[in-house]
Design a protein around this motif. Sequence first.
Motif, PDB file in Angstrom:
ATOM      1  N   GLN A 134       0.889  -1.285  -0.057  1.00  0.00           N
ATOM      2  CA  GLN A 134      -0.036   0.034  -0.007  1.00  0.00           C
ATOM      3  C   GLN A 134       0.959   1.175  -0.057  1.00  0.00           C
ATOM      4  OE1 GLN A 134      -3.283   0.029   2.882  1.00  0.00           O
ATOM      5  NE2 GLN A 134      -3.047  -2.114   2.907  1.00  0.00           N
ATOM      6  N   PHE A 135       0.719   2.142  -1.032  1.00  0.00           N
ATOM      7  CA  PHE A 135       1.551   3.433  -0.865  1.00  0.00           C
ATOM      8  C   PHE A 135       0.648   4.548  -0.274  1.00  0.00           C
ATOM      9  CE2 PHE A 135       3.120   0.931  -4.506  1.00  0.00           C
ATOM     10  CZ  PHE A 135       4.629   1.070  -4.528  1.00  0.00           C
ATOM     11  N   GLY A 136       1.393   5.509  -0.069  1.00  0.00           N
ATOM     12  CA  GLY A 136       0.827   6.563   0.722  1.00  0.00           C
ATOM     13  C   GLY A 136       1.006   6.677   2.108  1.00  0.00           C
ATOM     14  N   ARG A 137       1.614   5.478   2.716  1.00  0.00           N
ATOM     15  CA  ARG A 137       1.881   5.013   3.772  1.00  0.00           C
ATOM     16  C   ARG A 137       3.508   4.660   3.947  1.00  0.00           C
ATOM     17  NH1 ARG A 137      -2.079   0.838   6.055  1.00  0.00           N
ATOM     18  NH2 ARG A 137      -1.029   1.446   7.933  1.00  0.00           N
ATOM     19  N   GLN A 138       4.006   4.909   5.138  1.00  0.00           N
ATOM     20  CA  GLN A 138       5.120   4.452   5.436  1.00  0.00           C
ATOM     21  C   GLN A 138       5.384   3.525   6.367  1.00  0.00           C
ATOM     22  OE1 GLN A 138       8.225   6.956   7.561  1.00  0.00           O
ATOM     23  NE2 GLN A 138       9.386   7.244   6.001  1.00  0.00           N
ATOM     24  N   SER A 139       6.461   2.363   5.590  1.00  0.00           N
ATOM     25  CA  SER A 139       6.552   1.168   6.638  1.00  0.00           C
ATOM     26  C   SER A 139       7.523   1.552   7.766  1.00  0.00           C
ATOM     27  CB  SER A 139       7.364   0.122   5.593  1.00  0.00           C
ATOM     28  OG  SER A 139       8.694   0.289   5.496  1.00  0.00           O
ATOM     29  N   PRO A 140       7.466   0.623   8.892  1.00  0.00           N
ATOM     30  CA  PRO A 140       8.356   0.677   9.792  1.00  0.00           C
ATOM     31  C   PRO A 140       9.806   0.764   9.406  1.00  0.00           C
ATOM     32  CG  PRO A 140       6.852  -0.873  10.549  1.00  0.00           C
ATOM     33  CD  PRO A 140       6.638  -0.454   9.084  1.00  0.00           C
ATOM     34  N   ALA A 141      10.203   0.476   8.271  1.00  0.00           N
ATOM     35  CA  ALA A 141      11.586   0.158   7.656  1.00  0.00           C
ATOM     36  C   ALA A 141      11.739   1.486   6.769  1.00  0.00           C
ATOM     37  CB  ALA A 141      11.606  -1.068   6.874  1.00  0.00           C
TER      38      ALA A 141
END
Length: 455
Positions: A134-141
Amino acid sequence: MASWIDRAIFYHLYPLGLLDAPKRDDWGDGLEHRLPGLQPWIPHLVSIGCNAVYLGPVFSSVSHGYDTTDYVEVDPRLGDREDLRGFVLASHEQGVHVIFDGVFNHVGRAFFAFRDLQEHGEESAYRDWFVDVQFGRQSPAGDPFTYYAYEGNFDMPTLNLQHPDVRQHLFDAVRTWFSEYWADGIRIDAVEKLDKEFLREICSVARGANPDCWLMGEVLSSDYREWTQPGLLDSCTNYEVAKGLPSSFNDRNLFEIAHSLKRQFGPEGIYRDRLLYSFMDNHDLNRVASTIQRPEDLASLYTVLYTIPGVPSVYYGSEWGLEGVKDGASDDGLRAAMVLPEDIGTMPQPWLPDHLAKLALIRQESDAIRLGAYAELHVASEQFAFRRDVEGDIAVVVVNAWNDPKDVEFGIDLADGTTLVDRLDEATTVTVEAGRIRVGMSPNTTRILTAARNS
Protein backbone atom coordinates in the motif's frame (compact mmCIF):
# COMPACT_ATOMS: atom_id res chain seq x y z
CA MET A 1 7.99 -41.42 0.02
CA ALA A 2 11.74 -41.55 -0.54
CA SER A 3 13.12 -45.08 -0.73
CA TRP A 4 15.90 -44.25 1.75
CA ILE A 5 13.95 -42.50 4.49
CA ASP A 6 13.03 -45.45 6.73
CA ARG A 7 16.76 -45.96 7.42
CA ALA A 8 17.58 -42.26 7.72
CA ILE A 9 19.10 -40.75 10.85
CA PHE A 10 19.58 -37.01 10.37
CA TYR A 11 22.32 -34.65 11.46
CA HIS A 12 21.16 -31.03 11.43
CA LEU A 13 23.76 -28.46 10.39
CA TYR A 14 23.31 -24.69 10.57
CA PRO A 15 26.24 -23.53 8.41
CA LEU A 16 26.05 -19.78 9.04
CA GLY A 17 26.52 -20.40 12.75
CA LEU A 18 28.78 -23.44 12.77
CA LEU A 19 31.19 -21.84 10.27
CA ASP A 20 31.26 -18.51 12.15
CA ALA A 21 29.98 -16.43 9.24
CA PRO A 22 29.41 -12.71 9.89
CA LYS A 23 25.99 -12.10 11.42
CA ARG A 24 25.03 -9.71 8.62
CA ASP A 25 26.12 -8.96 5.06
CA ASP A 26 24.23 -5.82 4.11
CA TRP A 27 26.54 -4.75 1.35
CA GLY A 28 27.88 -7.97 -0.17
CA ASP A 29 31.27 -7.56 1.46
CA GLY A 30 32.97 -10.31 -0.47
CA LEU A 31 33.22 -14.03 -1.00
CA GLU A 32 34.48 -16.29 1.79
CA HIS A 33 34.86 -20.01 1.09
CA ARG A 34 33.62 -21.32 4.42
CA LEU A 35 31.52 -24.25 3.14
CA PRO A 36 34.53 -26.55 2.60
CA GLY A 37 34.83 -26.39 6.38
CA LEU A 38 31.77 -28.62 6.58
CA GLN A 39 33.41 -31.54 4.82
CA PRO A 40 35.32 -32.84 7.90
CA TRP A 41 31.95 -33.10 9.64
CA ILE A 42 30.77 -35.76 7.18
CA PRO A 43 32.95 -38.63 8.49
CA HIS A 44 32.16 -37.46 12.02
CA LEU A 45 28.39 -37.64 11.55
CA VAL A 46 28.79 -41.00 9.82
CA SER A 47 30.80 -42.22 12.82
CA ILE A 48 27.83 -41.61 15.14
CA GLY A 49 25.49 -43.44 12.77
CA CYS A 50 23.90 -40.54 10.90
CA ASN A 51 23.35 -40.97 7.18
CA ALA A 52 21.40 -37.84 6.22
CA VAL A 53 21.98 -34.11 6.66
CA TYR A 54 19.37 -31.42 7.09
CA LEU A 55 21.40 -28.46 5.82
CA GLY A 56 20.22 -25.12 7.19
CA PRO A 57 20.06 -22.05 4.92
CA VAL A 58 22.90 -21.76 2.42
CA PHE A 59 21.46 -19.43 -0.22
CA SER A 60 22.07 -15.70 -0.31
CA SER A 61 20.64 -13.66 2.53
CA VAL A 62 21.51 -10.66 4.65
CA SER A 63 21.37 -12.15 8.14
CA HIS A 64 20.18 -15.54 9.49
CA GLY A 65 19.47 -17.22 6.16
CA TYR A 66 15.68 -17.14 6.37
CA ASP A 67 15.64 -13.70 4.70
CA THR A 68 16.53 -15.04 1.25
CA THR A 69 17.88 -12.60 -1.31
CA ASP A 70 18.70 -15.12 -4.05
CA TYR A 71 17.25 -18.63 -4.29
CA VAL A 72 20.01 -20.19 -6.38
CA GLU A 73 23.23 -18.38 -5.53
CA VAL A 74 25.11 -19.53 -2.45
CA ASP A 75 25.44 -17.01 0.37
CA PRO A 76 28.82 -15.33 -0.26
CA ARG A 77 29.53 -15.55 3.49
CA LEU A 78 29.62 -19.33 2.94
CA GLY A 79 31.06 -19.72 -0.53
CA ASP A 80 29.92 -20.32 -4.07
CA ARG A 81 28.15 -22.92 -6.17
CA GLU A 82 31.19 -25.16 -6.41
CA ASP A 83 31.57 -25.18 -2.64
CA LEU A 84 27.98 -26.33 -2.16
CA ARG A 85 28.24 -28.93 -4.88
CA GLY A 86 31.46 -30.13 -3.29
CA PHE A 87 29.75 -30.67 0.06
CA VAL A 88 26.80 -32.52 -1.43
CA LEU A 89 29.05 -34.69 -3.59
CA ALA A 90 31.31 -35.54 -0.65
CA SER A 91 28.22 -36.43 1.40
CA HIS A 92 26.86 -38.69 -1.33
CA GLU A 93 30.22 -40.41 -1.68
CA GLN A 94 29.99 -41.35 2.01
CA GLY A 95 26.40 -42.57 1.75
CA VAL A 96 24.83 -39.43 3.21
CA HIS A 97 21.69 -37.82 1.78
CA VAL A 98 21.32 -34.02 1.96
CA ILE A 99 18.13 -32.00 2.20
CA PHE A 100 18.06 -28.22 1.79
CA ASP A 101 16.14 -25.58 3.72
CA GLY A 102 13.43 -23.99 1.56
CA VAL A 103 11.97 -20.62 2.61
CA PHE A 104 9.08 -19.80 0.30
CA ASN A 105 6.72 -17.70 2.40
CA HIS A 106 8.92 -14.63 2.60
CA VAL A 107 12.18 -13.09 1.41
CA GLY A 108 14.68 -10.48 2.58
CA ARG A 109 14.54 -6.81 1.71
CA ALA A 110 17.57 -7.23 -0.58
CA PHE A 111 15.62 -9.67 -2.80
CA PHE A 112 15.76 -8.30 -6.35
CA ALA A 113 12.00 -7.82 -6.71
CA PHE A 114 11.71 -5.90 -3.45
CA ARG A 115 14.61 -3.67 -4.42
CA ASP A 116 12.85 -2.93 -7.68
CA LEU A 117 9.73 -2.02 -5.71
CA GLN A 118 11.79 0.36 -3.56
CA GLU A 119 13.34 1.95 -6.64
CA HIS A 120 10.32 2.24 -8.92
CA GLY A 121 7.46 2.43 -6.46
CA GLU A 122 4.02 2.13 -7.95
CA GLU A 123 5.54 1.65 -11.41
CA SER A 124 7.47 -1.43 -10.34
CA ALA A 125 6.71 -4.56 -12.34
CA TYR A 126 7.06 -6.47 -9.06
CA ARG A 127 4.66 -4.60 -6.80
CA ASP A 128 2.21 -7.49 -6.95
CA TRP A 129 4.90 -9.99 -5.96
CA PHE A 130 4.32 -9.02 -2.33
CA VAL A 131 1.30 -9.18 -0.05
CA ASP A 132 -0.72 -6.06 0.78
CA VAL A 133 1.54 -3.40 -0.71
CA GLN A 134 0.00 0.00 0.00
CA PHE A 135 1.44 3.33 -1.12
CA GLY A 136 0.86 6.59 0.71
CA ARG A 137 1.95 5.18 4.08
CA GLN A 138 5.44 4.62 5.42
CA SER A 139 6.62 1.21 6.59
CA PRO A 140 8.47 0.83 9.91
CA ALA A 141 11.59 0.24 7.78
CA GLY A 142 11.24 3.69 6.17
CA ASP A 143 9.82 2.69 2.79
CA PRO A 144 7.23 5.01 1.19
CA PHE A 145 4.79 2.08 1.23
CA THR A 146 3.68 -0.62 3.63
CA TYR A 147 3.53 -4.35 3.08
CA TYR A 148 2.67 -7.52 4.96
CA ALA A 149 5.72 -8.65 6.93
CA TYR A 150 6.33 -12.16 8.19
CA GLU A 151 5.34 -12.24 11.86
CA GLY A 152 5.64 -8.45 11.93
CA ASN A 153 9.33 -8.53 10.99
CA PHE A 154 9.75 -5.91 8.24
CA ASP A 155 13.10 -7.40 7.27
CA MET A 156 11.07 -10.22 5.70
CA PRO A 157 8.38 -9.13 3.19
CA THR A 158 5.79 -11.84 2.52
CA LEU A 159 5.62 -13.17 -1.03
CA ASN A 160 2.33 -13.26 -2.92
CA LEU A 161 2.24 -16.97 -3.68
CA GLN A 162 -0.89 -16.52 -5.78
CA HIS A 163 1.10 -14.61 -8.40
CA PRO A 164 2.08 -16.88 -11.30
CA ASP A 165 5.48 -15.23 -11.79
CA VAL A 166 6.34 -15.65 -8.11
CA ARG A 167 5.44 -19.31 -8.32
CA GLN A 168 7.48 -19.80 -11.46
CA HIS A 169 10.49 -18.11 -9.89
CA LEU A 170 10.33 -20.45 -6.89
CA PHE A 171 9.64 -23.53 -8.99
CA ASP A 172 12.66 -22.79 -11.17
CA ALA A 173 14.81 -22.40 -8.06
CA VAL A 174 13.70 -25.77 -6.70
CA ARG A 175 14.49 -27.45 -9.98
CA THR A 176 17.96 -25.91 -9.79
CA TRP A 177 18.50 -27.32 -6.29
CA PHE A 178 18.00 -30.80 -7.67
CA SER A 179 19.64 -30.43 -11.08
CA GLU A 180 22.71 -28.36 -10.14
CA TYR A 181 23.19 -29.07 -6.44
CA TRP A 182 21.92 -32.68 -6.35
CA ALA A 183 19.68 -32.18 -3.32
CA ASP A 184 17.86 -35.23 -1.94
CA GLY A 185 14.95 -33.33 -0.47
CA ILE A 186 13.72 -30.12 1.13
CA ARG A 187 12.75 -29.02 4.61
CA ILE A 188 10.08 -26.37 3.95
CA ASP A 189 10.00 -23.46 6.37
CA ALA A 190 6.84 -21.98 7.94
CA VAL A 191 4.49 -24.45 6.28
CA GLU A 192 1.47 -23.25 8.25
CA LYS A 193 1.76 -19.86 6.50
CA LEU A 194 1.66 -21.37 3.01
CA ASP A 195 -1.29 -21.67 0.69
CA LYS A 196 -2.02 -25.38 0.26
CA GLU A 197 -2.33 -25.22 -3.50
CA PHE A 198 1.09 -23.58 -3.71
CA LEU A 199 2.45 -26.27 -1.40
CA ARG A 200 0.92 -28.97 -3.58
CA GLU A 201 2.47 -27.45 -6.70
CA ILE A 202 5.95 -27.02 -5.25
CA CYS A 203 5.87 -30.59 -3.92
CA SER A 204 4.93 -31.74 -7.41
CA VAL A 205 7.80 -29.74 -8.91
CA ALA A 206 10.25 -31.26 -6.43
CA ARG A 207 9.07 -34.81 -7.09
CA GLY A 208 9.19 -34.16 -10.80
CA ALA A 209 12.82 -33.10 -10.46
CA ASN A 210 13.74 -35.99 -8.14
CA PRO A 211 11.12 -38.71 -7.69
CA ASP A 212 13.08 -40.13 -4.75
CA CYS A 213 13.23 -36.86 -2.80
CA TRP A 214 11.91 -36.40 0.75
CA LEU A 215 9.79 -33.36 1.61
CA MET A 216 9.46 -32.37 5.26
CA GLY A 217 7.70 -29.32 6.61
CA GLU A 218 8.15 -27.13 9.67
CA VAL A 219 4.80 -27.40 11.43
CA LEU A 220 4.64 -25.92 14.91
CA SER A 221 1.16 -26.50 16.25
CA SER A 222 -1.45 -27.63 13.75
CA ASP A 223 -2.54 -31.18 12.92
CA TYR A 224 0.27 -32.84 10.97
CA ARG A 225 -2.30 -34.77 8.91
CA GLU A 226 -3.38 -31.49 7.34
CA TRP A 227 0.01 -31.11 5.65
CA THR A 228 0.79 -34.73 4.78
CA GLN A 229 -2.16 -35.55 2.58
CA PRO A 230 -1.49 -37.20 -0.80
CA GLY A 231 0.36 -34.77 -3.04
CA LEU A 232 1.59 -32.66 -0.13
CA LEU A 233 4.47 -33.30 2.29
CA ASP A 234 5.99 -36.63 3.25
CA SER A 235 6.56 -35.58 6.84
CA CYS A 236 6.43 -32.79 9.43
CA THR A 237 8.51 -31.71 12.40
CA ASN A 238 7.20 -33.45 15.51
CA TYR A 239 7.26 -30.51 17.93
CA GLU A 240 4.95 -32.34 20.32
CA VAL A 241 7.69 -34.90 20.98
CA ALA A 242 10.48 -32.30 20.83
CA LYS A 243 8.96 -30.44 23.74
CA GLY A 244 7.19 -33.25 25.57
CA LEU A 245 10.07 -35.70 25.81
CA PRO A 246 12.47 -33.49 27.81
CA SER A 247 9.55 -32.04 29.79
CA SER A 248 8.46 -35.51 30.90
CA PHE A 249 11.89 -36.28 32.31
CA ASN A 250 12.24 -32.89 33.97
CA ASP A 251 8.89 -33.24 35.72
CA ARG A 252 9.36 -36.94 36.44
CA ASN A 253 6.01 -37.40 34.75
CA LEU A 254 6.40 -40.00 32.02
CA PHE A 255 2.62 -40.03 31.64
CA GLU A 256 3.09 -36.89 29.53
CA ILE A 257 5.22 -38.42 26.78
CA ALA A 258 3.34 -41.74 27.04
CA HIS A 259 0.08 -39.92 26.38
CA SER A 260 1.53 -38.10 23.37
CA LEU A 261 3.03 -41.23 21.84
CA LYS A 262 -0.16 -43.24 22.32
CA ARG A 263 -2.24 -40.42 20.83
CA GLN A 264 0.13 -40.10 17.89
CA PHE A 265 1.22 -43.67 17.15
CA GLY A 266 -0.80 -46.15 19.21
CA PRO A 267 -3.31 -48.61 17.72
CA GLU A 268 -5.76 -45.73 17.23
CA GLY A 269 -3.02 -43.11 16.82
CA ILE A 270 -3.74 -40.23 14.51
CA TYR A 271 -0.24 -40.36 12.96
CA ARG A 272 0.34 -44.11 13.05
CA ASP A 273 0.78 -44.18 9.26
CA ARG A 274 3.08 -41.13 9.17
CA LEU A 275 6.85 -41.04 9.55
CA LEU A 276 7.42 -37.75 11.39
CA TYR A 277 10.73 -35.96 11.94
CA SER A 278 11.79 -36.52 15.56
CA PHE A 279 14.17 -34.19 17.39
CA MET A 280 14.75 -32.49 20.74
CA ASP A 281 16.59 -29.32 19.72
CA ASN A 282 17.39 -27.27 16.65
CA HIS A 283 18.34 -23.77 15.50
CA ASP A 284 15.18 -22.34 17.11
CA LEU A 285 14.94 -24.40 20.33
CA ASN A 286 17.19 -24.37 23.38
CA ARG A 287 19.67 -27.20 23.21
CA VAL A 288 18.46 -30.30 24.99
CA ALA A 289 21.44 -30.28 27.36
CA SER A 290 20.28 -26.86 28.55
CA THR A 291 16.61 -27.85 28.67
CA ILE A 292 17.03 -30.88 30.89
CA GLN A 293 17.59 -30.52 34.62
CA ARG A 294 19.83 -33.60 34.99
CA PRO A 295 22.58 -34.58 32.54
CA GLU A 296 22.10 -38.24 33.50
CA ASP A 297 18.83 -38.17 31.56
CA LEU A 298 20.55 -37.62 28.21
CA ALA A 299 21.17 -41.31 27.49
CA SER A 300 17.55 -42.26 28.11
CA LEU A 301 16.20 -39.28 26.18
CA TYR A 302 18.15 -40.19 23.06
CA THR A 303 17.30 -43.87 23.48
CA VAL A 304 13.61 -43.04 23.44
CA LEU A 305 14.08 -40.63 20.51
CA TYR A 306 15.78 -43.35 18.43
CA THR A 307 13.22 -46.06 19.22
CA ILE A 308 9.84 -44.31 18.90
CA PRO A 309 8.15 -44.06 15.48
CA GLY A 310 9.70 -41.38 13.31
CA VAL A 311 12.94 -40.25 11.71
CA PRO A 312 15.42 -39.22 14.44
CA SER A 313 17.69 -36.20 14.20
CA VAL A 314 20.67 -34.83 16.12
CA TYR A 315 21.52 -31.11 16.10
CA TYR A 316 25.22 -30.40 15.55
CA GLY A 317 27.12 -30.20 18.83
CA SER A 318 24.35 -31.82 20.85
CA GLU A 319 26.05 -35.20 20.42
CA TRP A 320 28.55 -33.93 23.00
CA GLY A 321 25.94 -32.39 25.29
CA LEU A 322 26.73 -28.85 24.14
CA GLU A 323 24.53 -26.29 25.87
CA GLY A 324 22.90 -23.23 24.33
CA VAL A 325 19.88 -21.04 25.03
CA LYS A 326 18.03 -18.15 23.48
CA ASP A 327 18.91 -14.69 24.75
CA GLY A 328 15.73 -12.70 24.40
CA ALA A 329 14.98 -12.49 20.69
CA SER A 330 18.47 -13.66 19.71
CA ASP A 331 19.06 -17.25 18.61
CA ASP A 332 22.84 -16.84 18.44
CA GLY A 333 23.30 -18.99 21.54
CA LEU A 334 21.70 -21.91 19.69
CA ARG A 335 23.87 -21.53 16.59
CA ALA A 336 27.41 -21.58 17.95
CA ALA A 337 30.54 -21.60 15.84
CA MET A 338 32.36 -24.92 16.22
CA VAL A 339 35.30 -26.92 15.02
CA LEU A 340 35.54 -30.64 15.47
CA PRO A 341 37.22 -31.26 18.83
CA GLU A 342 40.66 -32.87 18.70
CA ASP A 343 40.12 -34.21 22.21
CA ILE A 344 36.50 -35.17 22.90
CA GLY A 345 37.44 -35.48 26.55
CA THR A 346 37.16 -31.71 26.68
CA MET A 347 33.48 -31.85 25.66
CA PRO A 348 30.66 -31.75 28.22
CA GLN A 349 29.46 -35.34 27.62
CA PRO A 350 32.28 -37.18 25.81
CA TRP A 351 30.55 -40.57 26.18
CA LEU A 352 27.43 -39.54 24.26
CA PRO A 353 28.68 -40.00 20.65
CA ASP A 354 29.39 -43.68 21.32
CA HIS A 355 25.92 -44.09 22.79
CA LEU A 356 24.35 -42.51 19.70
CA ALA A 357 26.41 -44.75 17.43
CA LYS A 358 25.18 -47.80 19.31
CA LEU A 359 21.57 -46.61 19.11
CA ALA A 360 21.97 -46.06 15.37
CA LEU A 361 23.31 -49.60 14.88
CA ILE A 362 20.48 -51.11 16.93
CA ARG A 363 17.97 -49.10 14.93
CA GLN A 364 19.41 -50.17 11.58
CA GLU A 365 19.35 -53.84 12.61
CA SER A 366 15.75 -53.74 13.84
CA ASP A 367 12.84 -53.69 11.42
CA ALA A 368 10.58 -53.37 14.46
CA ILE A 369 12.18 -50.11 15.58
CA ARG A 370 12.29 -48.59 12.11
CA LEU A 371 8.95 -49.77 10.78
CA GLY A 372 6.96 -51.44 13.52
CA ALA A 373 3.66 -50.64 15.14
CA TYR A 374 3.74 -48.89 18.51
CA ALA A 375 1.97 -50.06 21.67
CA GLU A 376 2.25 -48.89 25.26
CA LEU A 377 3.03 -51.67 27.75
CA HIS A 378 3.47 -49.89 31.07
CA VAL A 379 3.49 -46.33 32.38
CA ALA A 380 4.10 -44.79 35.79
CA SER A 381 5.47 -41.42 36.82
CA GLU A 382 9.09 -42.55 36.53
CA GLN A 383 8.84 -45.78 34.51
CA PHE A 384 7.63 -46.36 30.98
CA ALA A 385 7.65 -49.29 28.57
CA PHE A 386 6.52 -49.65 24.98
CA ARG A 387 6.67 -52.23 22.24
CA ARG A 388 7.51 -51.99 18.54
CA ASP A 389 6.79 -54.96 16.28
CA VAL A 390 6.47 -55.84 12.64
CA GLU A 391 6.14 -59.24 10.97
CA GLY A 392 7.45 -61.18 13.95
CA ASP A 393 10.28 -58.80 14.78
CA ILE A 394 9.86 -57.21 18.22
CA ALA A 395 11.60 -54.59 20.35
CA VAL A 396 10.60 -53.62 23.88
CA VAL A 397 11.90 -50.37 25.34
CA VAL A 398 11.87 -49.91 29.12
CA VAL A 399 12.71 -46.65 30.88
CA ASN A 400 13.53 -46.03 34.53
CA ALA A 401 13.75 -42.31 35.26
CA TRP A 402 14.05 -42.87 39.00
CA ASN A 403 17.19 -42.31 41.08
CA ASP A 404 16.94 -45.81 42.55
CA PRO A 405 16.93 -49.32 41.07
CA LYS A 406 13.50 -50.55 40.07
CA ASP A 407 11.96 -53.80 38.85
CA VAL A 408 9.47 -52.96 36.12
CA GLU A 409 6.91 -55.71 35.54
CA PHE A 410 4.18 -55.89 32.91
CA GLY A 411 2.26 -58.26 30.70
CA ILE A 412 3.39 -59.03 27.18
CA ASP A 413 1.89 -61.07 24.37
CA LEU A 414 4.81 -63.45 23.84
CA ALA A 415 5.12 -67.18 24.41
CA ASP A 416 6.30 -68.27 27.83
CA GLY A 417 9.99 -69.08 27.74
CA THR A 418 10.78 -66.40 25.16
CA THR A 419 14.09 -64.75 26.04
CA LEU A 420 14.71 -61.09 25.39
CA VAL A 421 18.21 -59.58 25.31
CA ASP A 422 19.08 -55.99 26.17
CA ARG A 423 20.86 -54.63 23.12
CA LEU A 424 22.49 -51.93 25.24
CA ASP A 425 23.90 -54.53 27.67
CA GLU A 426 23.80 -57.97 26.09
CA ALA A 427 24.73 -59.71 29.32
CA THR A 428 21.24 -58.84 30.54
CA THR A 429 18.32 -61.06 29.54
CA VAL A 430 14.72 -61.44 30.67
CA THR A 431 12.37 -64.38 30.10
CA VAL A 432 8.62 -64.37 29.62
CA GLU A 433 6.85 -66.21 32.42
CA ALA A 434 3.07 -66.55 32.67
CA GLY A 435 2.67 -63.91 29.99
CA ARG A 436 4.71 -61.33 31.92
CA ILE A 437 8.26 -60.05 32.15
CA ARG A 438 10.09 -58.42 35.02
CA VAL A 439 12.91 -56.10 33.98
CA GLY A 440 15.52 -55.10 36.52
CA MET A 441 16.45 -51.46 35.96
CA SER A 442 19.40 -49.51 37.32
CA PRO A 443 18.78 -45.85 38.23
CA ASN A 444 18.18 -43.52 35.29
CA THR A 445 18.59 -46.12 32.56
CA THR A 446 16.81 -47.53 29.54
CA ARG A 447 16.83 -51.00 28.02
CA ILE A 448 16.12 -52.08 24.43
CA LEU A 449 14.99 -55.70 24.55
CA THR A 450 14.87 -57.82 21.43
CA ALA A 451 14.32 -61.53 20.94
CA ALA A 452 17.39 -63.67 21.54
CA ARG A 453 18.72 -65.26 18.37
CA ASN A 454 18.00 -68.79 19.57
CA SER A 455 14.52 -68.08 20.97
